[in-house]
Design an enzyme around this catalytic site. Sequence first.
Site, PDB file in Angstrom:
ATOM      1  NE  ARG A  56     -96.031  72.473  31.443  1.00  0.00           N
ATOM      2  CZ  ARG A  56     -96.434  72.154  32.455  1.00  0.00           C
ATOM      3  NH1 ARG A  56     -97.514  71.643  32.499  1.00  0.00           N
ATOM      4  NH2 ARG A  56     -95.707  71.284  33.334  1.00  0.00           N
ATOM      5  CG  HIS A 170    -102.367  61.653  38.376  1.00  0.00           C
ATOM      6  ND1 HIS A 170    -101.832  62.724  38.268  1.00  0.00           N
ATOM      7  CD2 HIS A 170    -102.391  61.437  39.711  1.00  0.00           C
ATOM      8  CE1 HIS A 170    -100.955  62.821  39.243  1.00  0.00           C
ATOM      9  NE2 HIS A 170    -101.238  62.013  40.150  1.00  0.00           N
ATOM     10  CG  ASP A 289     -95.984  63.355  33.961  1.00  0.00           C
ATOM     11  OD1 ASP A 289     -96.614  64.164  33.292  1.00  0.00           O
ATOM     12  OD2 ASP A 289     -95.819  63.199  35.181  1.00  0.00           O
ATOM     13  CG  HIS A 293     -92.944  73.546  35.918  1.00  0.00           C
ATOM     14  ND1 HIS A 293     -94.401  74.208  35.832  1.00  0.00           N
ATOM     15  CD2 HIS A 293     -92.932  72.125  36.614  1.00  0.00           C
ATOM     16  CE1 HIS A 293     -95.222  73.316  36.140  1.00  0.00           C
ATOM     17  NE2 HIS A 293     -94.597  72.057  36.377  1.00  0.00           N
TER      18      HIS A 293
END
Length: 420
Positions: A56, A170, A289, A293
């Site tokens: 992040r 992806h 992955d 959050h």
Amino acid sequence: MRVIREAMLADGRVRDVRLDGERIDAVGEDLDGEAFVEADERLLLPGMIDAHVHFRQPGFGHKETWASGSRSAAAGGVTTVVDQPNTDPPTVTGEAFDEKAEFAAGSLVDWGVSGGVTADWDPDSLFERPLFALGEVFLADSTGDMGIDADLFRAACRRAADAGVVVTVHAEDADLFSEDAKSRDDADAWSAYRAADAEAAAVERAVDVGSEAGATVHIAHTSTPEGVDAARAGDATCEVTPHHLFLSREDLDDLGTFGRMNPPLRSEARREALFERLADGRVDVIATDHAPHTGDEKDASIWDAPSGVPGVETALPLLLDAAREGDLSYERVRDVTAANPADIFGLPRKGRVEAGRDADLVLVDPENAREIRGDDLHSNVEWTPFEGKQGVFPEWTMVRGTVVWDGDEFAAFDGENVRQ
């Protein structure tokens, strides 16, 4: 030299492992040394290489930082991570690579950075950096501002092939998403919308284009058995996440919007078929992955909640518990978490308990399982989709000869890497 004495390796052999600084000096029986660690036939594994994390920074440090993410990795037996490019700014230029590398320099574990491809990417400056891969290149235009069209994907594959860089894809075909699902607001609507058929179709496109360009293609977070089979048919490698192995659409009543991720959870039948492919060798890599959050961000409608779940700390423990239950061999766990990613991504000093390799090691008691609880984990977000499941956690984790996690505390580090 230090010797880890009488450790059980993944293949069942009991051996001593002698360390010389950052490297493994020898693996054998009755090895001499100056200091000894008694493994007492507990399991010694190469540290996990998690080739797909989102730590992040820069841009979203309230969700995770390199410090918190790498601590979570170490506590889960992960000794190397590879960060994906969709930060702010996205890692699509050399300057953005350098900015991210400044954050990564404080990592408790070893790391790599993947570059990305957008309409604004600068391959000349990006390929001047020690790029790990072109990471999570999107083929679906619904995946956000990292999405690209077929012509740009083909050009990126050619540049990657010239540079000898793996292309991580992806693979979801947005043309096959189900618009009818948008009328729903239940937790399963996201899985209904991003239909399973969209994956295999995009995998086939990706491997065809990659093959034409001479690129090495790796399929990220493959979520369906059909996707795995399409990757193998096209001579691509693939990774699968723990959430697609251990969770399915049947869990969404409990998870709610906390179970939204891309690709989404699939049916229980597909989950079981995916696990079968892991057990029998058709899956190459397990990668998390890890996409944290905050709870407040996830507590929204199914159409407004961000996609992604944390997982870097729980991947190896979940797999080890599956091995404890007899559903996997420890050799498969070693291969998909360490040996195979080292081979695929060109890390000749990582991935195996062998002389000359980095001393990236994890010691576990394979019978010491405990309940996974978000409150016990070390990610900034303090929640997990695996709440209440069983995991076998490391007794200690070592990165290049330094114990960075001893089961209770993390090693201090100097802001550059694990060396003290």
